[in-house]
Design a protein around this motif. Structure first.
Motif, PDB file in Angstrom:
ATOM      1  N   ALA A 146      22.572  53.440  29.819  1.00  0.00           N
ATOM      2  CA  ALA A 146      21.736  52.649  30.712  1.00  0.00           C
ATOM      3  C   ALA A 146      21.639  51.334  30.422  1.00  0.00           C
ATOM      4  O   ALA A 146      22.065  50.385  31.266  1.00  0.00           O
ATOM      5  N   ALA A 147      21.505  50.940  28.971  1.00  0.00           N
ATOM      6  CA  ALA A 147      21.348  49.526  28.805  1.00  0.00           C
ATOM      7  C   ALA A 147      22.696  48.856  28.950  1.00  0.00           C
ATOM      8  O   ALA A 147      22.761  47.706  29.222  1.00  0.00           O
ATOM      9  N   GLU A 148      23.719  49.782  28.497  1.00  0.00           N
ATOM     10  CA  GLU A 148      24.867  48.981  28.568  1.00  0.00           C
ATOM     11  C   GLU A 148      25.567  48.697  29.852  1.00  0.00           C
ATOM     12  O   GLU A 148      26.295  47.805  29.989  1.00  0.00           O
ATOM     13  N   ALA A 149      25.430  49.446  30.789  1.00  0.00           N
ATOM     14  CA  ALA A 149      25.807  49.619  32.108  1.00  0.00           C
ATOM     15  C   ALA A 149      24.775  48.317  32.601  1.00  0.00           C
ATOM     16  O   ALA A 149      25.336  47.744  33.604  1.00  0.00           O
ATOM     17  N   ALA A 150      23.543  48.145  32.455  1.00  0.00           N
ATOM     18  CA  ALA A 150      22.822  47.121  33.111  1.00  0.00           C
ATOM     19  C   ALA A 150      23.491  45.808  32.359  1.00  0.00           C
ATOM     20  O   ALA A 150      23.480  44.771  33.274  1.00  0.00           O
ATOM     21  N   SER A 177      19.403  28.788  44.674  1.00  0.00           N
ATOM     22  CA  SER A 177      18.820  27.589  43.764  1.00  0.00           C
ATOM     23  C   SER A 177      18.072  28.057  42.572  1.00  0.00           C
ATOM     24  O   SER A 177      17.852  27.558  41.666  1.00  0.00           O
ATOM     25  N   ALA A 178      17.774  29.545  42.683  1.00  0.00           N
ATOM     26  CA  ALA A 178      17.132  30.076  41.357  1.00  0.00           C
ATOM     27  C   ALA A 178      17.909  31.150  41.062  1.00  0.00           C
ATOM     28  O   ALA A 178      18.546  31.909  41.790  1.00  0.00           O
ATOM     29  N   PRO A 179      18.056  31.537  39.729  1.00  0.00           N
ATOM     30  CA  PRO A 179      18.884  32.862  39.300  1.00  0.00           C
ATOM     31  C   PRO A 179      18.408  34.000  39.894  1.00  0.00           C
ATOM     32  O   PRO A 179      16.939  34.215  39.935  1.00  0.00           O
ATOM     33  N   SER A 180      19.069  34.939  40.200  1.00  0.00           N
ATOM     34  CA  SER A 180      18.716  36.214  40.623  1.00  0.00           C
ATOM     35  C   SER A 180      18.177  36.956  39.614  1.00  0.00           C
ATOM     36  O   SER A 180      18.748  37.218  38.428  1.00  0.00           O
ATOM     37  N   LYS A 181      17.093  37.822  39.643  1.00  0.00           N
ATOM     38  CA  LYS A 181      16.796  38.673  38.650  1.00  0.00           C
ATOM     39  C   LYS A 181      16.695  40.297  39.215  1.00  0.00           C
ATOM     40  O   LYS A 181      16.638  40.540  40.569  1.00  0.00           O
ATOM     41  N   TRP A 182      16.769  41.068  38.498  1.00  0.00           N
ATOM     42  CA  TRP A 182      16.820  42.497  38.652  1.00  0.00           C
ATOM     43  C   TRP A 182      15.457  43.019  38.134  1.00  0.00           C
ATOM     44  O   TRP A 182      15.086  42.443  36.824  1.00  0.00           O
ATOM     45  N   ALA A 225      26.769  45.194  34.273  1.00  0.00           N
ATOM     46  CA  ALA A 225      26.541  44.731  35.807  1.00  0.00           C
ATOM     47  C   ALA A 225      26.214  43.362  35.594  1.00  0.00           C
ATOM     48  O   ALA A 225      26.717  42.722  36.774  1.00  0.00           O
ATOM     49  N   SER A 226      25.401  42.976  34.730  1.00  0.00           N
ATOM     50  CA  SER A 226      24.915  41.423  34.938  1.00  0.00           C
ATOM     51  C   SER A 226      26.166  40.719  34.299  1.00  0.00           C
ATOM     52  O   SER A 226      26.210  39.566  34.870  1.00  0.00           O
ATOM     53  N   GLU A 227      26.763  41.051  33.764  1.00  0.00           N
ATOM     54  CA  GLU A 227      28.068  40.142  33.256  1.00  0.00           C
ATOM     55  C   GLU A 227      29.306  40.338  34.329  1.00  0.00           C
ATOM     56  O   GLU A 227      30.376  39.508  34.299  1.00  0.00           O
ATOM     57  N   GLN A 228      29.226  41.027  35.354  1.00  0.00           N
ATOM     58  CA  GLN A 228      30.434  41.081  36.271  1.00  0.00           C
ATOM     59  C   GLN A 228      30.349  39.868  36.977  1.00  0.00           C
ATOM     60  O   GLN A 228      29.424  39.112  37.155  1.00  0.00           O
ATOM     61  N   GLN A 229      31.743  39.564  37.705  1.00  0.00           N
ATOM     62  CA  GLN A 229      31.873  38.369  38.087  1.00  0.00           C
ATOM     63  C   GLN A 229      31.291  38.287  39.442  1.00  0.00           C
ATOM     64  O   GLN A 229      30.885  39.377  40.061  1.00  0.00           O
TER      65      GLN A 229
END
Length: 187
Positions: A125-129, A153-158, A132-136
Motif C-alpha cells: 500500500a505504501a509503495e502504491a501510494a 496555487s497550492a500543492p494537492s494533498k491526499w 501514485a504520487s510520482e505519476q505524471q
C-alpha cells in the motif's frame, strides 16, 4: 480399645507424614532431573520453549521415564525449529518481527504468517501510494505549445486515515511515512 485405636492412629499419622516427606523428596529429585534433561536437550531454543511452558504434570509421576521426557522436549524443539525455518524462508524482510510475534503468541506459526501478510500489505500500500504520487500529470494537464498548463496555487494533498490493531503496526506505518517523507498525525 480407645487406647489401642489412639496408638494405631498415631502410627498411621507418622507413616503418612513419612510417606508425604518421601513423596515430596522424590518429586524434588524428579524436578531436578527434569531441569537437567531440559538443559541438555533444549539447545538454542530455550527462549522459545521455556521449561515452565514445556513442562507436563505427568513428568513428575514415578511411571514417567527420562526417555519420555527427552522425547517430549525433542519433539517440541523439532516443531519450533521447523517453524523458525519456515519463518526464515517465507517472511523476509520481516523475519525478526515475525519471530517476535511467533514467540509472543505461544509459538504460533499462523500468527507469525498473518503478521507477515499484514506487513506486506502495508508495504505494498505504501509503495502504491508513492507510485501514485510520482505519476505524471494527467493528459489534460500536460503542457503543449499552444496550451500552457495551469498549476494549482497550492500543492494537492491526499489524506488517509489508517486504523491499526497494534503498537507494532503503528510503528511500521510511522516508519514507512518517515522513510518516504510523508506527513503523519497520530490521534
Amino acid at each position: 480399645c480407645k487406647n489401642l485405636t489412639g496408638i494405631i492412629d498415631k502410627e498411621i499419622d507418622r507413616i503418612n507424614a513419612d510417606l508425604n516427606t518421601y513423596e515430596q523428596q522424590r518429586i524434588a529429585e524428579k524436578r531436578e532431573t527434569i531441569r537437567r534433561l531440559y538443559a541438555e536437550n533444549i539447545g538454542e531454543y530455550g527462549e522459545y520453549l521455556p521449561l515452565e511452558a514445556l513442562r507436563r504434570k505427568s513428568w513428575d509421576n514415578k511411571t514417567c521415564s527420562e526417555t519420555e521426557i527427552i522425547s517430549d522436549i525433542q519433539t517440541a524443539v523439532i516443531a519450533v525449529k521447523n517453524d523458525l525455518q519456515t519463518i526464515d524462508s517465507m517472511c523476509d524482510p520481516w523475519t525478526a518481527e515475525c519471530k517476535i510475534v511467533y514467540m509472543a503468541n505461544g509459538n504460533s506459526l499462523t500468527a507469525a504468517l498473518n503478521r507477515y501478510k499484514d506487513l506486506e500489505s502495508a508495504r505494498k500500500a505504501a509503495e502504491a501510494a508513492v507510485k501514485a504520487s510520482e505519476q505524471q500529470t494527467p493528459t489534460d494537464m500536460q503542457e503543449t505549445p499552444d496550451k500552457p498548463v495551469q498549476r494549482p496555487s497550492a500543492p494537492s494533498k491526499w489524506t488517509f486515515a489508517i486504523t491499526v490493531r497494534s503498537e507494532e503496526d503503528a510503528n511500521f506505518i510511522r516508519d514507512t511515512c518517515e522513510q518516504f517523507g510523508y506527513e503523519y498525525y497520530e490521534y
